[in-house]
Design an enzyme around this catalytic site. Structure first.
Site, PDB file in Angstrom:
ATOM      1  CB  SER A 197      -0.931   0.000   1.455  1.00  0.00           C
ATOM      2  OG  SER A 197      -2.530   0.617   0.849  1.00  0.00           O
ATOM      3  CE  LYS A 235      -0.051   4.901  -1.923  1.00  0.00           C
ATOM      4  NZ  LYS A 235      -1.419   4.876  -2.657  1.00  0.00           N
ATOM      5  CD1 TRP A 265      -8.381   3.827  -2.045  1.00  0.00           C
ATOM      6  CD2 TRP A 265      -9.712   4.742  -2.616  1.00  0.00           C
ATOM      7  NE1 TRP A 265      -8.039   4.048  -1.336  1.00  0.00           N
ATOM      8  CE2 TRP A 265      -9.256   5.608  -1.741  1.00  0.00           C
ATOM      9  CE3 TRP A 265     -10.934   5.321  -3.046  1.00  0.00           C
ATOM     10  CZ2 TRP A 265      -9.561   6.790  -2.232  1.00  0.00           C
ATOM     11  CZ3 TRP A 265     -11.286   6.887  -2.651  1.00  0.00           C
ATOM     12  CH2 TRP A 265      -9.945   7.169  -2.673  1.00  0.00           C
ATOM     13  CG  HIS A 293      -5.975  -2.440   0.906  1.00  0.00           C
ATOM     14  ND1 HIS A 293      -4.929  -1.933  -0.480  1.00  0.00           N
ATOM     15  CD2 HIS A 293      -5.520  -1.803   1.666  1.00  0.00           C
ATOM     16  CE1 HIS A 293      -3.436  -0.834  -0.417  1.00  0.00           C
ATOM     17  NE2 HIS A 293      -3.663  -1.005   1.067  1.00  0.00           N
TER      18      HIS A 293
HETATM   19  C1  GTR Z   1      -5.141   4.962   1.686  1.00  0.00           C
HETATM   20  C2  GTR Z   1      -4.363   5.548   1.025  1.00  0.00           C
HETATM   21  C3  GTR Z   1      -4.111   4.220  -0.264  1.00  0.00           C
HETATM   22  C4  GTR Z   1      -3.132   3.123   0.509  1.00  0.00           C
HETATM   23  C5  GTR Z   1      -4.224   3.111   1.950  1.00  0.00           C
HETATM   24  C6  GTR Z   1      -2.581   2.197   2.980  1.00  0.00           C
HETATM   25  O1  GTR Z   1      -6.318   5.046   2.484  1.00  0.00           O
HETATM   26  O2  GTR Z   1      -5.932   6.483   0.551  1.00  0.00           O
HETATM   27  O3  GTR Z   1      -3.013   5.529  -1.148  1.00  0.00           O
HETATM   28  O4  GTR Z   1      -2.018   3.760   0.524  1.00  0.00           O
HETATM   29  O5  GTR Z   1      -4.171   3.957   2.033  1.00  0.00           O
HETATM   30  O6  GTR Z   1      -1.704   2.700   2.664  1.00  0.00           O
HETATM   31  O7  GTR Z   1      -3.413   2.047   3.453  1.00  0.00           O
END
Ligand code: GTR
Length: 431
Positions: free
Chosen positions: A268, A272, A359, A409
């Site tokens: 997540s 990045k 998402w 996720h």
């Molecule tokens: C979310 C965010 C994503 C992702 C995620 C995470 O809220 O919008 O870009 O990075 O968090 O890190 O779990």
């Protein structure tokens, strides 16, 4: 009774999270329909900004790579303001009978100094016993090293943390109540059994994940009176990427570890950061982006799921200030995230998505891996040759690898199983 309170807390926190999500969807116009993806042109990887064609690896390295890197550095993630004065390592704890006897455990404190100020973070390392020249996955964890395994010896960070009811984190303080609470995300037994090591750090020790810029590593570099980085200087993602490099500095000194086989991993937001770390530091042998989404592997110009405007509004501290110029203005970007992936070339790169993680735009993550493959092919490495998103649980594992997992996720056993199969092939590992 205690349990009841805990369930209530989880319920309240989930309701708040749901409410915030609903708010954000209402506040922003989020697209989840393929037919509504705007028409856009994927920037050509092998043509420079001035229109010159790139046809050899040398031209990539000397002309195209530097201009693409510089763009991401100045306009997206932000520059590291300068070198540190000093980096030191101190072993805090060692155990030669870890994980039921099959592993060695080491906890190393790394201190970063600049301008008379310092921060410290702790690297937790597990290595298979009796092995040498060990390949290692390096990855941040979200809630403290002690959440990665249930071993009592794992030290608990006193850095600021986001609260999390399911892990019993209150008052932004980490405690033993969450020991082992995220073990399911780390497949540590499988990693060790397959001959790999795992090194992990609590990301909040590098830069607490909140929108003020007064703490963490940023503050080490400030001049008197300065409270935030300059417009083209690092946000938190770039700071976390820099932390990955400082951990690598240590791993390269450890005789048990193969210095040519440290693979940076992240999930997540930390996916990045892992991609930007691999782009910025070519000592990393490869990179794994798990569900990294917007600002990670996913193509921004698709505006599917999370967009640049949404991410910069909800997490104003993640990217450099300049990136806000692309809010609702993706068409102005001369790059897209496939060119971030191309900065990892020709090293092995794995992009993974989850079907229900819309998402993060799985299709956009896949297309990014597909479009970056041209650069890999220039280096005679196999990328992804078909533009068709594979079915779930049908991994494609070349130097550029991709899979779409069923479910949400997260990081699961399935994800790690794929990373291990692929890494074995890429790095010629014989267990
Ligand atoms: C979310 C965010 C994503 C992702 C995620 C995470 O809220 O919008 O870009 O990075 O968090 O890190 O779990």
């Amino acid at each position: 009774m205690g349990l009841k309170i805990m369930y209530m807390k989880v319920f309240v926190q989930c309701s708040i999270a749901f409410f915030l999500c609903a708010m954000s969807s209402a506040q922003f116009d989020i697209n989840y329909e393929e037919t509504k993806v705007p028409e856009f042109k994927v920037p050509e990887p092998l043509t420079t900004f001035s229109g010159e064609r790139i046809s050899t690896p040398q031209e990539w390295d000397t002309k195209r790579r530097p201009e693409v890197y510089e763009f991401f550095e100045r306009k997206v993630y932000g520059k590291v303001p300068g070198p540190l004065d000093k980096v030191t390592f101190k072993t805090l704890e060692e155990g030669n009978n870890a994980l039921g006897g099959k592993a060695l455990r080491k906890q190393v404190e790394i201190t970063l100094r600049k301008n008379g100020k310092s921060i410290r973070f702790t690297l937790l390392i597990y290595l298979p016993k009796g092995a040498s020249k060990i390949p290692v996955f390096l990855g941040y964890n979200f809630h403290g090293n002690h959440t990665v395994t249930a071993e009592d010896e794992v030290l608990i960070s006193n850095a600021w943390s986001m609260n999390n009811a399911s892990l019993n984190i209150d008052n932004h303080q980490l405690t033993a109540a969450s020991r082992g609470g995220r073990a399911h995300r780390w497949a540590i037994d499988n990693i060790i059994e397959k001959g790999f090591g795992l090194a992990t750090i609590y990301y909040g020790e590098i830069d607490p994940d909140k929108s003020d810029m007064n703490d963490g590593i940023h503050a080490l570099f400030y001049e008197k009176g300065q409270e935030r980085p300059k417009r083209d200087e690092w946000g938190s993602l770039s700071a976390w990427a820099f932390g990955y490099s400082k951990a690598l500095d240590y791993l390269l000194t450890d005789d048990a570890i193969d210095p040519t086989k440290v693979i940076v991993f992240g999930h997540s937001r930390l996916g990045k950061a892992a991609l930007w770390a691999a782009a910025s530091d070519q000592r990393f042998a490869g990179a794994i982006s798990n569900n990294s989404g917007c600002g990670g592997a996913a193509l921004s110009k698709r505006r599917f799921g999370e967009t640049i405007n949404v991410i910069n509004t909800q997490f104003p501290h993640w990217f450099c200030h300049n990136f806000k110029g692309y809010n609702n203005n993706e068409e102005a970007l001369p790059v897209d995230q496939h060119l971030l992936l191309a900065l990892v070339a020709p090293r092995p790169l794995y992009v993974a998505s989850a079907k229900e993680d819309q998402w993060a735009d799985p299709q956009g993550e896949f297309l990014s891996a597909y479009h970056t493959s041209k650069v890999y092919e220039l280096f005679h490495k196999k990328g992804i040759s078909e533009a068709q998103l594979p079915e779930i649980q049908q991994p494609i594992q070349n130097t550029v690898a991709y899979h779409l997992r069923a479910g949400k996720h997260d990081v699961t056993e399935y994800d790690w199983e794929q990373y291990l199969i692929w890494a074995h092939k890429m790095f010629n590992i014989n267990p």
